[in-house]
Design a protein around this motif. Sequence first.
Motif, PDB file in Angstrom:
ATOM      1  N   THR A  75      50.024  22.691  39.004  1.00 40.70           N
ATOM      2  CA  THR A  75      50.015  23.722  37.963  1.00 40.70           C
ATOM      3  C   THR A  75      49.578  25.039  38.581  1.00 40.70           C
ATOM      4  N   PRO A  76      50.144  26.146  38.108  1.00 38.38           N
ATOM      5  CA  PRO A  76      49.712  27.444  38.638  1.00 38.38           C
ATOM      6  C   PRO A  76      48.267  27.736  38.252  1.00 38.38           C
ATOM      7  N   PHE A  77      47.567  28.472  39.103  1.00 41.84           N
ATOM      8  CA  PHE A  77      46.155  28.797  38.879  1.00 41.84           C
ATOM      9  C   PHE A  77      46.018  30.316  38.936  1.00 41.84           C
ATOM     10  N   TRP A  78      45.537  30.934  37.832  1.00 44.55           N
ATOM     11  CA  TRP A  78      45.385  32.391  37.748  1.00 44.55           C
ATOM     12  C   TRP A  78      44.085  32.772  38.438  1.00 44.55           C
ATOM     13  N   MET A  79      44.194  33.368  39.634  1.00 47.94           N
ATOM     14  CA  MET A  79      43.032  33.578  40.488  1.00 47.94           C
ATOM     15  C   MET A  79      42.039  34.589  39.927  1.00 47.94           C
ATOM     16  N   ILE A  80      42.468  35.466  39.023  1.00 50.13           N
ATOM     17  CA  ILE A  80      41.579  36.498  38.490  1.00 50.13           C
ATOM     18  C   ILE A  80      40.594  35.917  37.486  1.00 50.13           C
ATOM     19  N   GLU A  81      40.961  34.820  36.828  1.00 48.51           N
ATOM     20  CA  GLU A  81      40.094  34.168  35.855  1.00 48.51           C
ATOM     21  C   GLU A  81      39.401  32.968  36.486  1.00 48.51           C
ATOM     22  N   ILE A  82      38.106  32.803  36.221  1.00 49.70           N
ATOM     23  CA  ILE A  82      37.343  31.696  36.809  1.00 49.70           C
ATOM     24  C   ILE A  82      37.946  30.354  36.429  1.00 49.70           C
ATOM     25  N   ARG A  83      38.382  30.225  35.156  1.00 49.97           N
ATOM     26  CA  ARG A  83      38.945  28.949  34.694  1.00 49.97           C
ATOM     27  C   ARG A  83      40.387  28.748  35.155  1.00 49.97           C
ATOM     28  N   GLY A  84      40.983  29.786  35.709  1.00 49.95           N
ATOM     29  CA  GLY A  84      42.341  29.658  36.228  1.00 49.95           C
ATOM     30  C   GLY A  84      43.436  29.816  35.200  1.00 49.95           C
ATOM     31  N   HIS A  85      43.074  30.231  33.965  1.00 49.42           N
ATOM     32  CA  HIS A  85      44.076  30.379  32.908  1.00 49.42           C
ATOM     33  C   HIS A  85      44.527  31.834  32.814  1.00 49.42           C
ATOM     34  N   PHE A  86      45.823  32.016  32.742  1.00 51.38           N
ATOM     35  CA  PHE A  86      46.348  33.376  32.611  1.00 51.38           C
ATOM     36  C   PHE A  86      46.049  33.925  31.228  1.00 51.38           C
ATOM     37  N   SER A  87      45.678  35.229  31.164  1.00 55.59           N
ATOM     38  CA  SER A  87      45.553  35.928  29.887  1.00 55.59           C
ATOM     39  C   SER A  87      46.035  37.355  30.073  1.00 55.59           C
ATOM     40  N   VAL A  88      46.615  37.915  29.027  1.00 52.31           N
ATOM     41  CA  VAL A  88      47.102  39.291  29.098  1.00 52.31           C
ATOM     42  C   VAL A  88      45.932  40.244  29.347  1.00 52.31           C
ATOM     43  N   ASN A  89      44.773  39.961  28.698  1.00 47.82           N
ATOM     44  CA  ASN A  89      43.603  40.829  28.866  1.00 47.82           C
ATOM     45  C   ASN A  89      43.167  40.915  30.324  1.00 47.82           C
ATOM     46  N   SER A  90      43.112  39.760  31.004  1.00 49.11           N
ATOM     47  CA  SER A  90      42.670  39.778  32.396  1.00 49.11           C
ATOM     48  C   SER A  90      43.670  40.535  33.274  1.00 49.11           C
ATOM     49  N   ALA A  91      44.967  40.385  32.991  1.00 47.59           N
ATOM     50  CA  ALA A  91      45.983  41.105  33.759  1.00 47.59           C
ATOM     51  C   ALA A  91      45.869  42.609  33.515  1.00 47.59           C
ATOM     52  N   TRP A  92      45.632  42.992  32.251  1.00 51.93           N
ATOM     53  CA  TRP A  92      45.506  44.414  31.915  1.00 51.93           C
ATOM     54  C   TRP A  92      44.257  45.010  32.563  1.00 51.93           C
ATOM     55  N   ASP A  93      43.130  44.288  32.499  1.00 51.09           N
ATOM     56  CA  ASP A  93      41.903  44.786  33.112  1.00 51.09           C
ATOM     57  C   ASP A  93      42.078  44.968  34.617  1.00 51.09           C
ATOM     58  N   TYR A  94      42.780  44.014  35.243  1.00 57.45           N
ATOM     59  CA  TYR A  94      43.014  44.118  36.679  1.00 57.45           C
ATOM     60  C   TYR A  94      43.926  45.302  36.998  1.00 57.45           C
ATOM     61  N   ARG A  95      44.952  45.482  36.169  1.00 53.43           N
ATOM     62  CA  ARG A  95      45.935  46.539  36.430  1.00 53.43           C
ATOM     63  C   ARG A  95      45.320  47.925  36.296  1.00 53.43           C
ATOM     64  N   ARG A  96      44.452  48.104  35.324  1.00 49.10           N
ATOM     65  CA  ARG A  96      43.920  49.447  35.116  1.00 49.10           C
ATOM     66  C   ARG A  96      42.586  49.657  35.841  1.00 49.10           C
ATOM     67  N   ARG A  97      42.124  48.614  36.571  1.00 46.44           N
ATOM     68  CA  ARG A  97      40.882  48.713  37.342  1.00 46.44           C
ATOM     69  C   ARG A  97      39.757  49.223  36.454  1.00 46.44           C
ATOM     70  N   ARG A  98      39.444  48.434  35.457  1.00 47.20           N
ATOM     71  CA  ARG A  98      38.514  48.846  34.428  1.00 47.20           C
ATOM     72  C   ARG A  98      37.132  49.226  34.978  1.00 47.20           C
ATOM     73  N   ASP A  99      36.732  48.592  36.088  1.00 44.81           N
ATOM     74  CA  ASP A  99      35.396  48.848  36.615  1.00 44.81           C
ATOM     75  C   ASP A  99      35.274  50.207  37.286  1.00 44.81           C
ATOM     76  N   ASN A 100      36.412  50.866  37.602  1.00 43.21           N
ATOM     77  CA  ASN A 100      36.335  52.163  38.267  1.00 43.21           C
ATOM     78  C   ASN A 100      37.493  53.064  37.854  1.00 43.21           C
ATOM     79  N   PRO A 101      37.578  53.395  36.563  1.00 43.89           N
ATOM     80  CA  PRO A 101      38.681  54.247  36.106  1.00 43.89           C
ATOM     81  C   PRO A 101      38.486  55.681  36.578  1.00 43.89           C
ATOM     82  N   SER A 102      39.580  56.408  36.806  1.00 45.88           N
ATOM     83  CA  SER A 102      39.456  57.792  37.224  1.00 45.88           C
ATOM     84  C   SER A 102      38.910  58.618  36.071  1.00 45.88           C
ATOM     85  N   LEU A 103      38.305  59.759  36.402  1.00 45.35           N
ATOM     86  CA  LEU A 103      37.717  60.628  35.381  1.00 45.35           C
ATOM     87  C   LEU A 103      38.749  61.040  34.346  1.00 45.35           C
TER      88      LEU A 103
END
Length: 215
Positions: A75-103
Amino acid sequence: MGSAQLWFDNWTELGALYFQVPAEFGIDEDIHNVNDLVENGMWNLEKIFQTLPEDLANHIVQNIRPPNECAELDTPFWMIEIRGHFSVNSAWDYRRRRDNPSLGYRMIWVKGLPFKISFFIWKVWKAKLPFDDFLRKIGYSMPSKCWCCADPKEESLVHLFFTSNAARSVWNYFLRRAGIALEGLSLQQAITKYWTAPVVPRLKPVLQALPACIV
């Protein structure tokens, strides 16, 4: 290696085996699952060394345990989530780099400001409005003049919103009251100056919203 690729990707820590295996190394297309390489709970060494180059095979045999349940499919494992389950939220957070958004992208969206105004200044910030200078970049050439000027200049986003006579008058009116000199600034610099001006906390939201209102 079909779906077996997915399982190895997660447990070898080598990344996708597709990119690790040399192009000239033949891959056994009959192997579709990691369990095809396991026999009686142990790696089938003959198969694994036939399937992968020696260095990769050695790494897996020495460092990776075979799957516990041989009846379980890969089965595929979503590496961004600890449990390995894909979620749209985790993909969106990764895409927009929520921890360091530009000013810019943090300050454009102002609570209480109508969305269409914030969205409009986002398009200005990204230079995605269909003025003549933008159309020229995508291959459309045409005579160009600003219809808002008594002495027309070429129509461009910067001219219309910042360097035209009307735009300069409006920016000067507000920038002077914030203690900011307009000379030598670009449009984005003027907006950023507003966002970062040292004012009391209760005025911060006002200065954050004002560039959008000016534009």
